[in-house]
Design a protein around this motif. Structure first.
Motif, PDB file in Angstrom:
ATOM      1  N   GLY A 261      -5.567   3.541   3.236  1.00  0.00           N
ATOM      2  CA  GLY A 261      -4.282   4.173   2.981  1.00  0.00           C
ATOM      3  C   GLY A 261      -4.340   5.683   3.020  1.00  0.00           C
ATOM      4  O   GLY A 261      -3.356   6.348   3.367  1.00  0.00           O
ATOM      5  N   LEU A 262      -5.505   6.236   2.669  1.00  0.00           N
ATOM      6  CA  LEU A 262      -5.660   7.691   2.714  1.00  0.00           C
ATOM      7  C   LEU A 262      -5.456   8.231   4.125  1.00  0.00           C
ATOM      8  O   LEU A 262      -4.975   9.360   4.303  1.00  0.00           O
ATOM      9  CB  LEU A 262      -7.055   8.089   2.219  1.00  0.00           C
ATOM     10  N   GLY A 263      -5.787   7.419   5.123  1.00  0.00           N
ATOM     11  CA  GLY A 263      -5.610   7.853   6.498  1.00  0.00           C
ATOM     12  C   GLY A 263      -4.160   7.892   6.929  1.00  0.00           C
ATOM     13  O   GLY A 263      -3.828   8.522   7.943  1.00  0.00           O
ATOM     14  N   GLU A 264      -3.288   7.232   6.140  1.00  0.00           N
ATOM     15  CA  GLU A 264      -1.869   7.159   6.491  1.00  0.00           C
ATOM     16  C   GLU A 264      -0.988   8.033   5.611  1.00  0.00           C
ATOM     17  O   GLU A 264       0.215   8.137   5.873  1.00  0.00           O
ATOM     18  CB  GLU A 264      -1.390   5.699   6.377  1.00  0.00           C
ATOM     19  N   HIS A 265      -1.551   8.636   4.570  1.00  0.00           N
ATOM     20  CA  HIS A 265      -0.738   9.385   3.604  1.00  0.00           C
ATOM     21  C   HIS A 265      -1.368  10.751   3.345  1.00  0.00           C
ATOM     22  O   HIS A 265      -2.555  10.849   3.046  1.00  0.00           O
ATOM     23  CB  HIS A 265      -0.615   8.606   2.287  1.00  0.00           C
ATOM     24  N   HIS A 266      -0.548  11.791   3.432  1.00  0.00           N
ATOM     25  CA  HIS A 266      -1.020  13.159   3.204  1.00  0.00           C
ATOM     26  C   HIS A 266      -1.223  13.419   1.717  1.00  0.00           C
ATOM     27  O   HIS A 266      -0.350  13.115   0.897  1.00  0.00           O
ATOM     28  CB  HIS A 266       0.001  14.152   3.769  1.00  0.00           C
ATOM     29  N   VAL A 267      -2.371  13.956   1.380  1.00  0.00           N
ATOM     30  CA  VAL A 267      -2.677  14.323  -0.005  1.00  0.00           C
ATOM     31  C   VAL A 267      -2.599  15.833  -0.131  1.00  0.00           C
ATOM     32  O   VAL A 267      -3.414  16.556   0.451  1.00  0.00           O
ATOM     33  CB  VAL A 267      -4.077  13.823  -0.421  1.00  0.00           C
ATOM     34  N   ALA A 268      -1.625  16.313  -0.897  1.00  0.00           N
ATOM     35  CA  ALA A 268      -1.436  17.756  -1.045  1.00  0.00           C
ATOM     36  C   ALA A 268      -2.321  18.338  -2.135  1.00  0.00           C
ATOM     37  O   ALA A 268      -2.724  19.501  -2.067  1.00  0.00           O
ATOM     38  CB  ALA A 268       0.032  18.063  -1.345  1.00  0.00           C
ATOM     39  N   GLY A 269      -2.630  17.537  -3.163  1.00  0.00           N
ATOM     40  CA  GLY A 269      -3.395  18.043  -4.290  1.00  0.00           C
ATOM     41  C   GLY A 269      -4.892  17.964  -4.055  1.00  0.00           C
ATOM     42  O   GLY A 269      -5.370  17.464  -3.031  1.00  0.00           O
ATOM     43  N   ALA A 270      -5.653  18.451  -5.023  1.00  0.00           N
ATOM     44  CA  ALA A 270      -7.104  18.319  -4.984  1.00  0.00           C
ATOM     45  C   ALA A 270      -7.473  16.861  -5.216  1.00  0.00           C
ATOM     46  O   ALA A 270      -6.753  16.119  -5.889  1.00  0.00           O
ATOM     47  CB  ALA A 270      -7.734  19.193  -6.061  1.00  0.00           C
ATOM     48  N   ILE A 271      -8.609  16.411  -4.649  1.00  0.00           N
ATOM     49  CA  ILE A 271      -9.018  15.021  -4.809  1.00  0.00           C
ATOM     50  C   ILE A 271     -10.307  14.925  -5.612  1.00  0.00           C
ATOM     51  O   ILE A 271     -11.187  15.780  -5.505  1.00  0.00           O
ATOM     52  CB  ILE A 271      -9.185  14.304  -3.453  1.00  0.00           C
ATOM     53  N   LEU A 272     -10.378  13.867  -6.431  1.00  0.00           N
ATOM     54  CA  LEU A 272     -11.584  13.546  -7.187  1.00  0.00           C
ATOM     55  C   LEU A 272     -11.827  12.042  -7.048  1.00  0.00           C
ATOM     56  O   LEU A 272     -11.235  11.240  -7.761  1.00  0.00           O
ATOM     57  CB  LEU A 272     -11.436  13.926  -8.663  1.00  0.00           C
ATOM     58  N   PRO A 273     -12.672  11.624  -6.106  1.00  0.00           N
ATOM     59  CA  PRO A 273     -12.970  10.197  -5.947  1.00  0.00           C
ATOM     60  C   PRO A 273     -13.984   9.725  -6.997  1.00  0.00           C
ATOM     61  O   PRO A 273     -14.702  10.524  -7.596  1.00  0.00           O
ATOM     62  CB  PRO A 273     -13.573  10.109  -4.539  1.00  0.00           C
ATOM     63  N   PHE A 274     -14.053   8.400  -7.174  1.00  0.00           N
ATOM     64  CA  PHE A 274     -15.107   7.828  -8.006  1.00  0.00           C
ATOM     65  C   PHE A 274     -15.675   6.593  -7.322  1.00  0.00           C
ATOM     66  O   PHE A 274     -14.991   5.904  -6.560  1.00  0.00           O
ATOM     67  CB  PHE A 274     -14.621   7.508  -9.425  1.00  0.00           C
TER      68      PHE A 274
ATOM     69  N   VAL B  32       0.838  -1.204   0.000  1.00  0.00           N
ATOM     70  CA  VAL B  32       0.000   0.000   0.000  1.00  0.00           C
ATOM     71  C   VAL B  32       0.871   1.250   0.000  1.00  0.00           C
ATOM     72  O   VAL B  32       0.627   2.197  -0.757  1.00  0.00           O
ATOM     73  CB  VAL B  32      -0.954  -0.004   1.216  1.00  0.00           C
ATOM     74  N   ASP B  33       1.898   1.262   0.849  1.00  0.00           N
ATOM     75  CA  ASP B  33       2.819   2.406   0.887  1.00  0.00           C
ATOM     76  C   ASP B  33       3.454   2.638  -0.475  1.00  0.00           C
ATOM     77  O   ASP B  33       3.623   3.786  -0.910  1.00  0.00           O
ATOM     78  CB  ASP B  33       3.916   2.176   1.930  1.00  0.00           C
ATOM     79  N   SER B  34       3.806   1.549  -1.157  1.00  0.00           N
ATOM     80  CA  SER B  34       4.410   1.661  -2.483  1.00  0.00           C
ATOM     81  C   SER B  34       3.451   2.326  -3.463  1.00  0.00           C
ATOM     82  O   SER B  34       3.832   3.240  -4.215  1.00  0.00           O
ATOM     83  CB  SER B  34       4.815   0.273  -2.993  1.00  0.00           C
ATOM     84  N   LYS B  35       2.190   1.896  -3.468  1.00  0.00           N
ATOM     85  CA  LYS B  35       1.213   2.477  -4.389  1.00  0.00           C
ATOM     86  C   LYS B  35       0.983   3.960  -4.089  1.00  0.00           C
ATOM     87  O   LYS B  35       0.802   4.769  -5.014  1.00  0.00           O
ATOM     88  CB  LYS B  35      -0.109   1.709  -4.311  1.00  0.00           C
ATOM     89  N   PHE B  36       0.994   4.332  -2.816  1.00  0.00           N
ATOM     90  CA  PHE B  36       0.741   5.726  -2.463  1.00  0.00           C
ATOM     91  C   PHE B  36       1.930   6.640  -2.769  1.00  0.00           C
ATOM     92  O   PHE B  36       1.809   7.866  -2.656  1.00  0.00           O
ATOM     93  CB  PHE B  36       0.327   5.842  -0.995  1.00  0.00           C
ATOM     94  N   ARG B  37       3.049   6.071  -3.197  1.00  0.00           N
ATOM     95  CA  ARG B  37       4.160   6.922  -3.645  1.00  0.00           C
ATOM     96  C   ARG B  37       3.777   7.722  -4.895  1.00  0.00           C
ATOM     97  O   ARG B  37       4.462   8.676  -5.253  1.00  0.00           O
ATOM     98  CB  ARG B  37       5.402   6.078  -3.926  1.00  0.00           C
ATOM     99  N   ILE B  38       2.668   7.347  -5.531  1.00  0.00           N
ATOM    100  CA  ILE B  38       2.244   8.089  -6.727  1.00  0.00           C
ATOM    101  C   ILE B  38       1.861   9.519  -6.385  1.00  0.00           C
ATOM    102  O   ILE B  38       1.883  10.405  -7.252  1.00  0.00           O
ATOM    103  CB  ILE B  38       1.086   7.357  -7.455  1.00  0.00           C
ATOM    104  N   ILE B  39       1.503   9.811  -5.115  1.00  0.00           N
ATOM    105  CA  ILE B  39       1.165  11.192  -4.733  1.00  0.00           C
ATOM    106  C   ILE B  39       2.353  11.906  -4.093  1.00  0.00           C
ATOM    107  O   ILE B  39       2.228  13.060  -3.670  1.00  0.00           O
ATOM    108  CB  ILE B  39      -0.056  11.258  -3.799  1.00  0.00           C
ATOM    109  N   ARG B  40       3.500  11.233  -4.031  1.00  0.00           N
ATOM    110  CA  ARG B  40       4.703  11.825  -3.456  1.00  0.00           C
ATOM    111  C   ARG B  40       5.063  13.112  -4.210  1.00  0.00           C
ATOM    112  O   ARG B  40       5.047  13.151  -5.438  1.00  0.00           O
ATOM    113  CB  ARG B  40       5.849  10.820  -3.549  1.00  0.00           C
ATOM    114  N   ASN B  41       5.365  14.143  -3.509  1.00  0.00           N
ATOM    115  CA  ASN B  41       5.815  15.442  -4.058  1.00  0.00           C
ATOM    116  C   ASN B  41       4.717  16.239  -4.752  1.00  0.00           C
ATOM    117  O   ASN B  41       5.009  17.295  -5.335  1.00  0.00           O
ATOM    118  CB  ASN B  41       6.992  15.263  -5.041  1.00  0.00           C
ATOM    119  N   GLN B  42       3.456  15.775  -4.688  1.00  0.00           N
ATOM    120  CA  GLN B  42       2.398  16.576  -5.304  1.00  0.00           C
ATOM    121  C   GLN B  42       2.216  17.899  -4.557  1.00  0.00           C
ATOM    122  O   GLN B  42       2.536  18.025  -3.368  1.00  0.00           O
ATOM    123  CB  GLN B  42       1.081  15.799  -5.331  1.00  0.00           C
TER     124      GLN B  42
END
Length: 457
Positions: free
Chosen positions: A233-246, A205-215
């Motif tokens: 995973g969202l609870g463990e990783h900071h999201v800097a950008g805007a989010i659009l869920p589906f 999961v941590d590996s997949k969330f690297r896609i938002i790294r440095n956003q």
């Protein structure tokens, strides 16, 4: 255009490329163009076309070995994503603080194109191709690269695109430090490649969330709100950008959802609403509703017109080896899903097809848990034909649920057995759930052998 982030890597000196595949050759050519002293090393043999590219470019290389002293003398090393960070030469490089990075990270330094990056355990190739198709048909100047298509580095060296759609595997993401996705898409997270992650789902999961790294705040993160591992995973990783869920289970605005009329509804701030009946989509099945939502959100965020999006989503042809129709012989449909290398991908395939199915599966087991297939095997599968050297785990998990389960000695044998077991109106589905390298070169070779065997029936 996107602002290029700061990459703290050497910009000159000795650069070694480990692995002479598609990404390695592209990296070598781009690095030579940027003034590095380039050398390519592959412990295996280098294929003829790639060797010709190196010779034509005047880039020195070795094959069948790694000369350790020369590799360790590098200012920077770019390695194939297939080479784990745990191998001794990589450990030695890291021990002496030599940067060891991925092709994607290296090439991204040299483009100011907007980077649309897609990852997930399942559906990422289809969604990447679909997104590229929608954007291309919408008039954008867009390249396709990453885990699919031509090398990203080679395109950066030779092309001038304004956008790239990149399919990123967890292995690629693991080797990124400064890379930044302008648009990051995370489709789903299900157990896969856990042998590479100490058999711990949280590491994957941590590996997949690297896609938002440095956003940054102006960037965008698109994700599936129905996927429990992603939501956790969202609870463990900071999201800097805007989010659009589906989601297909709840109304989401802004974002994408499925309404009561079986229409995809896509709402992106400052854009007109997009709707499309799911029966008009070229790709059918619940998993493809998700894929179309993700691609549609990317497209609306790039301000594409609704009419263009609808036309593209209705005309798209799926990638080879992913639920690829091969032939209808004696009333039996033959489907090549060789790219289904994990259990979740097989679940999606079975879910999207009508009963009855003769399922060809097996190969190199990656610690698969077949339990999730039991209900679909009971309700949709007429028989299972196993391929590969050792299918004991498939038997242990599914023998009680399958009406028939048999072994085969080759792909041709498997197809012949399946053709005898299938009845008119059935589907013979190659969807292995496993890696391919016991009997085949790769999943493409496996799929091609299936198609050849079908056409010889």
């Amino acid at each position: 255009m996107a602002a290029i982030p700061t990459y703290h890597y050497p910009q000159q000196g000795k650069l070694t490329v480990l692995g002479a595949g598609e990404s390695g050759i592209g990296t070598a050519i781009l690095a030579r163009k940027k003034g590095f002293e380039v050398w390519v090393s592959d412990v295996g043999s280098i294929s003829g076309p790639y060797k010709k590219q190196l010779l034509d470019a005047g880039i020195p290389f070795e094959e069948g070995m790694h000369t350790e002293s020369r590799i360790l003398d590098s200012a920077i090393v770019v390695k194939s994503p297939g080479i784990p960070n745990t191998v001794p030469i990589v450990q030695k490089l890291k021990g002496q603080h030599t940067p060891v990075i991925a092709e994607i990270e290296f090439a991204a330094q040299y483009t100011n194109a907007k980077l649309i990056c897609i990852t997930g355990s399942n559906g990422k190739s289809t969604t990447t191709m679909l997104t590229w198709h929608i954007l291309s048909q919408g008039g954008l100047n867009v390249g396709l690269a990453g885990n699919i298509g031509r090398s990203f580095a080679l395109q950066v060296a030779q092309e001038q695109y304004d956008y790239y759609v990149l399919e990123l595997s967890s292995f690629m993401l693991d080797d990124m430090e400064y890379f930044r996705a302008d648009v990051a898409v995370l489709l789903n997270i299900t157990p896969d490649h856990l042998d590479r992650y100490d058999h711990k789902l949280e590491n994957y999961v941590d590996s997949k969330f690297r896609i938002i790294r440095n956003q940054q705040p102006g960037d965008l993160f698109i994700y599936c709100a129905d996927d429990p591992n992603t939501v956790a995973g969202l609870g463990e990783h900071h999201v800097a950008g805007a989010i659009l869920p589906f989601s297909i289970t709840e109304k989401i605005e802004p974002g994408a959802y499925l309404n009561d009329n079986n229409e995809i509804v896509i709402n992106v701030p400052h854009q007109d609403t997009f709707t499309m009946d799911i029966n008009e989509l070229s790709l059918q099945g619940k998993h493809n509703v998700y894929n179309n939502m993700a691609s549609g959100l990317v497209a609306k965020a790039q301000e594409l017109r609704n009419v263009s999006m609808k036309e593209s989503m209705g005309s798209f042809k799926n990638i080879p080896h992913r639920l690829e129709f091969v032939a209808c012989i004696a009333g039996v449909n033959y489907i090549n899903d060789s790219k289904a290398t994990n259990v979740n991908a097989v679940w999606y395939a079975l879910e999207s097809l009508a009963p009855q199915i003769v399922l060809i599966m097996g190969g190199v087991d990656k610690g698969n848990d077949y339990e999730m297939l039991r209900d679909l095997v009971q309700t949709k599968v007429r028989a299972i034909v196993c391929i590969g050297k050792d299918n004991s785990r498939i038997y242990d998990s599914l023998e009680e649920d399958a009406r028939i389960i048999v072994n085969s000695s080759s792909m041709r044998d498997a197809v012949e057995i399946a053709s005898h077991l299938a009845q008119k109106g059935d589907t013979v589905l190659l969807s292995p759930a496993c890696a391919s390298f016991d009997w085949f070169k790769n999943f493409e070779d496996r799929g091609d052998q299936f198609k050849d065997a079908v056409m010889d029936l």
